[in-house]
Design an enzyme around this catalytic site. Structure first.
Site, short mmCIF file in Angstrom:
data_model
loop_
_atom_site.label_atom_id
_atom_site.label_comp_id
_atom_site.label_asym_id
_atom_site.label_seq_id
_atom_site.Cartn_x
_atom_site.Cartn_y
_atom_site.Cartn_z
N ASP A 125 37.33 65.32 15.83
CA ASP A 125 36.06 64.71 16.25
C ASP A 125 35.94 63.24 15.85
O ASP A 125 35.09 62.53 16.38
CB ASP A 125 34.88 65.50 15.67
CG ASP A 125 34.77 66.88 16.27
OD1 ASP A 125 35.20 67.06 17.42
OD2 ASP A 125 34.27 67.79 15.59
N GLU B 151 30.94 68.00 25.38
CA GLU B 151 30.25 69.30 25.33
C GLU B 151 28.83 69.17 24.78
O GLU B 151 27.97 69.99 25.07
CB GLU B 151 31.04 70.28 24.47
CG GLU B 151 31.17 69.85 23.01
CD GLU B 151 31.90 70.85 22.12
OE1 GLU B 151 31.97 72.04 22.45
OE2 GLU B 151 32.42 70.41 21.07
#
Lengths: 409, 409
Positions: B145, B246
């Site tokens: 991430d 997402e």
């Protein structure tokens, strides 16, 4: 003098279909029968629309700064899904196509594609016969589905199988790290034939049994048995990794993913969400962590992990098609015949395309276990040679350098 | 004499976290402070459960027949999602852990993970201080991430970014072949930070503009504007390829994929289906072919296309952590500092872990275009060096040979 030829690509893309195109270009270059080779843009539609590029120069160029045509994914010439009408009903498109052949002094037309594309080859060759044209019409196989008849396997399948197996192994590593029990469902392409889903078995090795279960469209799928199968695996394993074909169906023929089943213009049902449907099923019936993964188009476009065997065979099938046309054959498709498995040896032979058009080859039922949740060692032995060998790509700025496709944009 | 150490891995897997583990093992081997290095299986849970393997021998072995530890995906030691309680409320697990440190004559504990894992490092080091323990507690960053603070970027991110960009390029080739207009939506991981989605911009080259649109969780997502954006692209392009995180949400903070938003034990919403939600939206509002593709776990486990830069940095971060502990530091995490971009140069420095634990670094808003549908050239310049360089894997029977993980099964 009619000594040129046209090549086109049709159907869904693979990472090997450009290798067959490269084989055609190479075949023409080495032939003493053909002079120029034109690429029709977007398949037979490009012939109808008079949309061509001259590939003859490409035959002489090596594109030293990028990966060659044979290693670039998808279709350099673009695709179409155009289905020729029956010429007894509507001969108009045929007239346009054969006029175009005259205009470009074409002696041979090569069409690279799957069973729908072979329908085009079949119809064009029958029309040629009817009108007394001597243009040779030759097909070259292509499909990740591996469902063409009269060929041991199809170009594009080996690379897709390598992608599926290596990705399955990487998913297994990803799954094994957790302590809590889990179910992972991997949805793989294959509407009516389970070849690509079966290839997931190649991921298994000394330490990794994944996929633990494999479900194929050749046999009926039973939801209750599926849950039982998972529970059985969980008796000896913390996680269950499942490979499932998008096209699995119940005993009445209903797709498990029925929600989005609409037909395309060839009458094929368009499926998606089989993995999601099974994920929901497990969530409903069991108290366990579950995830579904759809490999989607990645399995047909991941050229960076192509099978060298597949690329070599695809190239050879394109070359052979040119040779067949030069020798006067028409209405044939080049096919692969496996001579031996150990060592893996193959030859290329022509086959009557009318035996191949619109037909589909599914997995022999004896290669599926009686429990309908796995494949046999014979299946693995058939599949293994097709994924052997790696391609060596050129990279720039961290990414593979594929052949530019400006002409498609 | 306390001269051993323990290393463990936690959180979600990456393809680079084993490179950091290899760096720790190498660091111990070269250190004159530490003798044995034990790997705790399943993170801090392995310490609690007394579940260790001795990695000291691995430091001496080269595993010549398989890809080394640094090139194997996921976590060799397994993972956990165990969150330590506040020790003022419940000190029991701390007592077990520090008893275990005594038992194994441990002088240092290394924890490789993301911001939740750094919370563990922070709490253990504070507890050590409270009880007067001299065990050094050092963190090593990891997350695809890229959302850890006080480090230029995180191990695992560069490889995931390389996967996202190369896959996006391959999807673009796959999409360009068709004549009919289409929208392709690619859903990429990243709950609160859009770094990985932003990395899709690296796919663009001289001929391929994909992704045409990029949507990030750092800014609000507006459904009407999204449809307008697609229509705008369609004015000059036959297809629209969209990269979407997402975690995108509307102006009220509601996730676009709200249907499956349930919280995990760290309070993070578990998302899925953002791509599917947008696919449905386009189908509802427009008459165009649309497909969504979820990259899913493949973006964090595809070790066969790791970034060499990422692997090298991850290894170095593991090595540095051992050095910090040997020098007497505790409550620190090894971090990457970028010295220059051209040429790309970096150094490793320690940072106070309490500044990193539980914090998240999102994309600076000035690196997102005013239209909120793309990133700026500064973002691309930041990202590009991280995906440079390829790894060279060993293959057997057509598949990458990763390090066996029998001990996790």
């Amino acid at each position: 003098m009619k000594d040129n030829c046209i090549v086109a690509q049709s159907g869904g893309p693979t990472v090997a279909i450009n290798a067959s195109l490269a084989g055609v270009i190479d075949g023409v270059k080495k032939s003493n029968k053909f002079t120029r080779v034109y690429g029709a843009i977007h398949g037979i539609q490009g012939v109808l629309d008079n949309n061509f590029i001259d590939l003859s120069l490409m035959a002489l160029s090596k594109f030293p700064l990028v990966n060659t045509l044979e290693l670039s994914p998808a279709m350099y010439l673009g695709s179409c899904r155009y289905k020729l009408p029956d010429f007894e009903v509507d001969s108009k498109p045929y007239e346009i196509i054969f006029d175009r052949f005259e205009e470009y002094q074409v002696a041979a037309f090569f069409y690279i594609g799957g069973n729908d594309s072979m329908d085009t080859v079949d119809k064009l060759s029958k029309y040629a016969k009817k009108i007394g044209s001597d243009v040779k019409i030759v097909g070259i196989p292509k499909t990740i589905d591996n469902d063409l008849c009269h060929t041991d396997h199809t170009p594009g399948f080996g690379s897709a199988a390598k992608y599926v197996a290596s990705t399955m192994l990487e998913i297994a590593h990803d799954t094994y790290i957790y302590q809590i029990p889990s179910v992972v469902i991997v949805e793989i392409m294959g509407r009516d034939a389970g070849w690509l889903t079966a290839a997931s078995c190649l991921a298994r090795n000394d330490y990794s049994p994944a996929p633990h279960l494999i479900y194929l469209p050749e046999v009926d799928f039973d939801e209750d048995q599926f849950i039982e199968d998972i529970k059985n695996v969980l008796k000896t394993s913390r996680c269950v990794i499942v490979a499932v074909s998008e096209g699995i169906h119940d005993k009445d023929g209903n797709y498990i993913s029925a929600t989005s089943a609409v037909a395309d213009k060839f009458g094929h049902a368009q499926l998606s969400g089989t993995g999601k449907a099974l994920e929901s099923l497990v969530k409903d019936r069991m108290d366990i962590k579950v995830r579904s993964i759809e490999l989607n188009v990645l399995q047909r476009c991941a050229a960076h992990i192509s099978s060298r065997t597949d690329i070599n065979e695809s190239f050879a099938l394109g070359q052979a098609a040119v040779k067949y046309a030069a020798e006067g054959m028409t209405a044939v498709m080049s096919t692969i015949k496996r001579v031996s498995n150990d060592p893996y040896q193959w030859i290329i032979e022509p086959e009557n395309v009318s035996l191949i058009a619109n037909q589909a080859k599914t997995i022999p039922l004896e290669w599926i276990t009686p429990e309908k949740n796995d494949v046999t060692p014979e299946m693995e032995a058939y599949l293994r040679p097709l994924i052997i060998g790696e391609v060596s790509l050129q990279y720039k700025d961290g990414l593979p350098m594929y052949l530019p496709v400006n002409h498609l944009l």
